[in-house]
Design a protein around this motif. Structure first.
Motif, PDB file in Angstrom:
ATOM      1  N   GLU A 115       9.637  38.875  32.086  1.00 15.19           N
ATOM      2  CA  GLU A 115      10.424  39.567  33.107  1.00 15.19           C
ATOM      3  C   GLU A 115      11.634  40.304  32.521  1.00 15.19           C
ATOM      4  N   ALA A 116      12.326  39.684  31.577  1.00  8.15           N
ATOM      5  CA  ALA A 116      13.542  40.281  31.004  1.00  8.15           C
ATOM      6  C   ALA A 116      13.261  41.593  30.282  1.00  8.15           C
ATOM      7  N   TYR A 117      12.035  41.792  29.809  1.00 11.27           N
ATOM      8  CA  TYR A 117      11.674  43.040  29.133  1.00 11.27           C
ATOM      9  C   TYR A 117      10.924  43.985  30.059  1.00 11.27           C
ATOM     10  N   ALA A 118      10.130  43.442  30.969  1.00 16.51           N
ATOM     11  CA  ALA A 118       9.413  44.287  31.933  1.00 16.51           C
ATOM     12  C   ALA A 118      10.395  45.071  32.793  1.00 16.51           C
ATOM     13  N   VAL A 119      11.507  44.449  33.162  1.00 19.22           N
ATOM     14  CA  VAL A 119      12.476  45.147  34.004  1.00 19.22           C
ATOM     15  C   VAL A 119      13.088  46.333  33.269  1.00 19.22           C
ATOM     16  N   ARG A 120      13.219  46.250  31.949  1.00 20.46           N
ATOM     17  CA  ARG A 120      13.751  47.376  31.176  1.00 20.46           C
ATOM     18  C   ARG A 120      12.827  48.584  31.290  1.00 20.46           C
ATOM     19  N   VAL A 121      11.536  48.318  31.263  1.00 25.09           N
ATOM     20  CA  VAL A 121      10.571  49.409  31.379  1.00 25.09           C
ATOM     21  C   VAL A 121      10.557  49.953  32.802  1.00 25.09           C
ATOM     22  N   SER A 122      10.493  49.083  33.812  1.00 25.95           N
ATOM     23  CA  SER A 122      10.468  49.588  35.186  1.00 25.95           C
ATOM     24  C   SER A 122      11.765  50.316  35.530  1.00 25.95           C
ATOM     25  N   ASP A 123      12.905  49.849  35.012  1.00 32.33           N
ATOM     26  CA  ASP A 123      14.171  50.541  35.255  1.00 32.33           C
ATOM     27  C   ASP A 123      14.167  51.948  34.654  1.00 32.33           C
ATOM     28  N   ALA A 124      13.445  52.150  33.571  1.00 34.35           N
ATOM     29  CA  ALA A 124      13.395  53.467  32.924  1.00 34.35           C
ATOM     30  C   ALA A 124      12.659  54.500  33.770  1.00 34.35           C
ATOM     31  N   TYR A 125      11.930  54.060  34.778  1.00 32.97           N
ATOM     32  CA  TYR A 125      11.243  54.968  35.693  1.00 32.97           C
ATOM     33  C   TYR A 125      12.097  55.275  36.929  1.00 32.97           C
ATOM     34  N   GLN A 126      13.325  54.744  36.977  1.00 33.98           N
ATOM     35  CA  GLN A 126      14.250  54.975  38.091  1.00 33.98           C
ATOM     36  C   GLN A 126      15.262  56.052  37.706  1.00 33.98           C
ATOM     37  N   ASP A 127      15.996  56.550  38.686  1.00 34.35           N
ATOM     38  CA  ASP A 127      16.962  57.626  38.453  1.00 34.35           C
ATOM     39  C   ASP A 127      18.351  57.146  38.062  1.00 34.35           C
ATOM     40  N   VAL A 128      18.705  55.905  38.386  1.00 36.52           N
ATOM     41  CA  VAL A 128      20.049  55.389  38.155  1.00 36.52           C
ATOM     42  C   VAL A 128      19.984  54.248  37.136  1.00 36.52           C
ATOM     43  N   PRO A 129      20.866  54.245  36.130  1.00 31.76           N
ATOM     44  CA  PRO A 129      20.858  53.152  35.146  1.00 31.76           C
ATOM     45  C   PRO A 129      21.137  51.799  35.808  1.00 31.76           C
ATOM     46  N   ALA A 130      20.499  50.762  35.295  1.00 32.92           N
ATOM     47  CA  ALA A 130      20.665  49.401  35.804  1.00 32.92           C
ATOM     48  C   ALA A 130      21.600  48.619  34.883  1.00 32.92           C
ATOM     49  N   ILE A 131      22.231  47.588  35.448  1.00 31.52           N
ATOM     50  CA  ILE A 131      23.019  46.638  34.668  1.00 31.52           C
ATOM     51  C   ILE A 131      22.522  45.258  35.054  1.00 31.52           C
ATOM     52  N   ARG A 132      22.005  44.515  34.069  1.00 33.38           N
ATOM     53  CA  ARG A 132      21.373  43.230  34.369  1.00 33.38           C
ATOM     54  C   ARG A 132      21.699  42.196  33.302  1.00 33.38           C
ATOM     55  N   ALA A 133      21.561  40.915  33.676  1.00 29.89           N
ATOM     56  CA  ALA A 133      21.723  39.803  32.736  1.00 29.89           C
ATOM     57  C   ALA A 133      20.455  38.961  32.771  1.00 29.89           C
ATOM     58  N   HIS A 134      20.132  38.346  31.628  1.00 37.07           N
ATOM     59  CA  HIS A 134      18.945  37.486  31.535  1.00 37.07           C
ATOM     60  C   HIS A 134      19.170  36.402  30.510  1.00 37.07           C
ATOM     61  N   ASP A 135      18.234  35.469  30.459  1.00 36.74           N
ATOM     62  CA  ASP A 135      18.320  34.359  29.496  1.00 36.74           C
ATOM     63  C   ASP A 135      17.371  34.531  28.326  1.00 36.74           C
ATOM     64  N   GLY A 136      16.828  35.712  28.168  1.00 37.49           N
ATOM     65  CA  GLY A 136      15.855  35.970  27.118  1.00 37.49           C
ATOM     66  C   GLY A 136      14.440  36.069  27.659  1.00 37.49           C
ATOM     67  N   VAL A 137      14.224  35.494  28.845  1.00 43.77           N
ATOM     68  CA  VAL A 137      12.902  35.517  29.466  1.00 43.77           C
ATOM     69  C   VAL A 137      13.010  35.998  30.914  1.00 43.77           C
ATOM     70  N   GLN A 138      13.892  35.375  31.705  1.00 46.01           N
ATOM     71  CA  GLN A 138      14.002  35.674  33.134  1.00 46.01           C
ATOM     72  C   GLN A 138      15.362  36.299  33.454  1.00 46.01           C
ATOM     73  N   LEU A 139      15.371  37.122  34.500  1.00 48.83           N
ATOM     74  CA  LEU A 139      16.617  37.720  34.979  1.00 48.83           C
ATOM     75  C   LEU A 139      17.511  36.649  35.593  1.00 48.83           C
ATOM     76  N   LEU A 140      18.823  36.805  35.397  1.00 47.36           N
ATOM     77  CA  LEU A 140      19.787  35.901  36.015  1.00 47.36           C
ATOM     78  C   LEU A 140      20.425  36.534  37.228  1.00 47.36           C
ATOM     79  N   THR A 141      20.487  37.871  37.248  1.00 43.90           N
ATOM     80  CA  THR A 141      21.031  38.582  38.397  1.00 43.90           C
ATOM     81  C   THR A 141      20.070  39.689  38.771  1.00 43.90           C
ATOM     82  N   ARG A 142      20.028  39.993  40.019  1.00 41.44           N
ATOM     83  CA  ARG A 142      19.199  41.101  40.492  1.00 41.44           C
ATOM     84  C   ARG A 142      20.110  42.078  41.183  1.00 41.44           C
ATOM     85  N   LEU A 143      20.204  43.286  40.631  1.00 39.35           N
ATOM     86  CA  LEU A 143      21.088  44.315  41.207  1.00 39.35           C
ATOM     87  C   LEU A 143      20.284  45.354  41.938  1.00 39.35           C
TER      88      LEU A 143
END
Length: 143
Positions: A115-143
């Motif tokens: 999840e922590a890496y998949a979100v980087r790819v899905s965010d790259a298909y969006q128009d606005v940059p994301a700011i997120r935190a994770h533990d190396g595997v799973q997201l800790l915050t969802r913005l």
């Protein structure tokens, strides 16, 4: 101040071709699928670091288009700057750092990553940059 937290800065490129496929690597050290990237060196610009890391890990030269997200691995103190990139030359191939390098459609790419890496790819298909935190595997915050 000696108590000041130290962070490592990494960069990654979400490389998307004209068919909207994304370039992923399977790392040799842990077998995980991720967008290509790594630690930013002290003597290079952010964009130069993205270009270097993508080419080292995939054999593909890229044009860095735009920042798509900032991610912090809170367990390891790593801040990652992720950029959408466009391929400009070279052929995807395994390297010393990557056992497999593949162009994948978005759904297949996302299914291969934590999840922590998949979100980087899905965010790259969006128009606005994301700011997120994770533990190396799973997201800790969802913005």
């Amino acid at each position: 101040m000696s108590d000041t937290a130290k962070h490592s800065v990494s960069v990654a490129g979400v490389v998307v071709d004209d068919s909207q496929r994304v370039l992923l690597v399977q790392r040799r050290d842990n077998g995980h699928w991720e967008p290509p990237g790594g630690v930013l060196e002290l003597n290079e610009t952010v964009e130069d670091g993205v270009r270097r890391e993508v080419e080292e890990e995939t054999g593909v030269s890229v044009e860095v288009a735009r920042l798509t997200g900032v991610y912090k691995n809170v367990k390891r103190g790593i801040v990652a700057l992720v950029f959408r990139c466009k391929p400009i030359s070279g052929s995807a191939r395994p390297t010393e750092e990557s056992s497999n390098v593949e162009w994948l459609d978005l759904a297949d790419a996302l299914s291969r990553m934590d999840e922590a890496y998949a979100v980087r790819v899905s965010d790259a298909y969006q128009d606005v940059p994301a700011i997120r935190a994770h533990d190396g595997v799973q997201l800790l915050t969802r913005l």
